[in-house]
Design a protein around this motif. Sequence first.
Motif, PDB file in Angstrom:
ATOM      1  N   LEU A 183      22.481  73.418  40.568  1.00 50.16           N
ATOM      2  CA  LEU A 183      21.221  73.822  41.206  1.00 50.16           C
ATOM      3  C   LEU A 183      21.446  75.026  42.118  1.00 50.16           C
ATOM      4  O   LEU A 183      22.361  75.018  42.941  1.00 50.16           O
ATOM      5  N   CYS A 214      12.265  77.170  38.665  1.00 47.17           N
ATOM      6  CA  CYS A 214      11.665  75.826  38.695  1.00 47.17           C
ATOM      7  C   CYS A 214      10.158  75.866  38.440  1.00 47.17           C
ATOM      8  O   CYS A 214       9.623  75.017  37.730  1.00 47.17           O
ATOM      9  N   CYS A 228       9.266  75.529  34.925  1.00 48.30           N
ATOM     10  CA  CYS A 228      10.025  74.497  34.210  1.00 48.30           C
ATOM     11  C   CYS A 228       9.134  73.284  33.937  1.00 48.30           C
ATOM     12  O   CYS A 228       8.278  72.925  34.748  1.00 48.30           O
ATOM     13  N   TYR A 260       9.785  70.255  34.210  1.00 44.81           N
ATOM     14  CA  TYR A 260       9.968  69.152  35.163  1.00 44.81           C
ATOM     15  C   TYR A 260       9.399  69.409  36.560  1.00 44.81           C
ATOM     16  O   TYR A 260       9.449  68.542  37.423  1.00 44.81           O
ATOM     17  N   TYR A 261       8.879  70.590  36.786  1.00 43.89           N
ATOM     18  CA  TYR A 261       8.310  70.939  38.097  1.00 43.89           C
ATOM     19  C   TYR A 261       6.895  70.374  38.161  1.00 43.89           C
ATOM     20  O   TYR A 261       6.011  70.819  37.419  1.00 43.89           O
ATOM     21  N   CYS A 283      10.654  67.682  41.486  1.00 43.66           N
ATOM     22  CA  CYS A 283      11.254  67.825  40.161  1.00 43.66           C
ATOM     23  C   CYS A 283      11.453  66.414  39.612  1.00 43.66           C
ATOM     24  O   CYS A 283      12.148  65.604  40.228  1.00 43.66           O
ATOM     25  N   HIS A 337      12.886  65.598  36.769  1.00 47.53           N
ATOM     26  CA  HIS A 337      14.009  65.425  35.840  1.00 47.53           C
ATOM     27  C   HIS A 337      14.748  64.142  36.246  1.00 47.53           C
ATOM     28  O   HIS A 337      15.064  63.948  37.426  1.00 47.53           O
ATOM     29  N   LEU A 373      17.510  64.287  38.732  1.00 46.68           N
ATOM     30  CA  LEU A 373      17.275  64.921  40.028  1.00 46.68           C
ATOM     31  C   LEU A 373      16.312  64.113  40.902  1.00 46.68           C
ATOM     32  O   LEU A 373      16.707  63.496  41.860  1.00 46.68           O
ATOM     33  N   VAL A 398      12.146  70.569  45.108  1.00 47.89           N
ATOM     34  CA  VAL A 398      12.846  71.836  44.851  1.00 47.89           C
ATOM     35  C   VAL A 398      11.878  72.992  45.138  1.00 47.89           C
ATOM     36  O   VAL A 398      10.665  72.822  45.176  1.00 47.89           O
ATOM     37  N   TRP A 438      16.503  77.142  40.477  1.00 45.23           N
ATOM     38  CA  TRP A 438      16.831  76.973  39.050  1.00 45.23           C
ATOM     39  C   TRP A 438      17.986  75.979  38.923  1.00 45.23           C
ATOM     40  O   TRP A 438      18.823  75.875  39.832  1.00 45.23           O
ATOM     41  N   CYS A 439      18.028  75.252  37.800  1.00 42.96           N
ATOM     42  CA  CYS A 439      19.208  74.438  37.501  1.00 42.96           C
ATOM     43  C   CYS A 439      19.463  74.475  35.989  1.00 42.96           C
ATOM     44  O   CYS A 439      18.646  74.977  35.223  1.00 42.96           O
ATOM     45  N   TRP A 466      19.230  72.330  33.805  1.00 42.39           N
ATOM     46  CA  TRP A 466      18.346  71.542  32.953  1.00 42.39           C
ATOM     47  C   TRP A 466      16.956  72.151  32.827  1.00 42.39           C
ATOM     48  O   TRP A 466      16.007  71.484  32.399  1.00 42.39           O
ATOM     49  N   TRP A 467      16.833  73.411  33.218  1.00 38.75           N
ATOM     50  CA  TRP A 467      15.541  74.099  33.078  1.00 38.75           C
ATOM     51  C   TRP A 467      15.056  73.949  31.635  1.00 38.75           C
ATOM     52  O   TRP A 467      15.850  74.082  30.692  1.00 38.75           O
TER      53      TRP A 467
HETATM   54  S1  SF4 Z   1      14.921  73.959  36.733  1.00 40.18           S
HETATM   55 FE1  SF4 Z   1      16.029  72.056  37.160  1.00 40.18          FE
HETATM   56  S2  SF4 Z   1      15.586  71.625  39.311  1.00 40.18           S
HETATM   57 FE2  SF4 Z   1      14.101  73.103  38.616  1.00 40.18          FE
HETATM   58  S3  SF4 Z   1      12.325  71.892  38.001  1.00 40.18           S
HETATM   59 FE3  SF4 Z   1      13.587  72.275  36.191  1.00 40.18          FE
HETATM   60  S4  SF4 Z   1      14.918  70.510  35.993  1.00 40.18           S
HETATM   61 FE4  SF4 Z   1      14.091  70.520  38.072  1.00 40.18          FE
END
Ligand code: SF4
Length: 83
Positions: free
Chosen positions: A33, A43, A46, A48-49, A59, A61, A64, A68, A73-74, A76-77
């Motif tokens: 991250l 994020c 993404c 998962y946001y 987030c 995910h 996580l 965030v 960014w991580c 798993w984007w």
């Molecule tokens: S990029 Fe990673 S931390 Fe950001 S929203 Fe997506 S999964 Fe979550």
Amino acid sequence: MADEFDDLPKPAPKEIDEQRSMELRFLQEDAILRAKPNENERCQSCLYYLNPDEEISYCWHPKLRILVGGEWWCQWWEKIPEE
Ligand code: SF4
């Protein structure tokens, strides 16, 4: 008035704060991250946001489940699928 407050104990992190800090540090390292975008991936764009209209959001995910920043960014984007 100032003297009255000088007698109060200074705020300091507790054991739980050290523990949470370590847990979140491991989580951050696992996700790679970062507090900045990776080229066009951030994020806020993404899957998962949770709320793209907000600068800070949850987030969801499964690895996580934390707040965030939209510019973060991580690894798993994931792209939001087109409908
Ligand atoms: S990029 Fe990673 S931390 Fe950001 S929203 Fe997506 S999964 Fe979550």
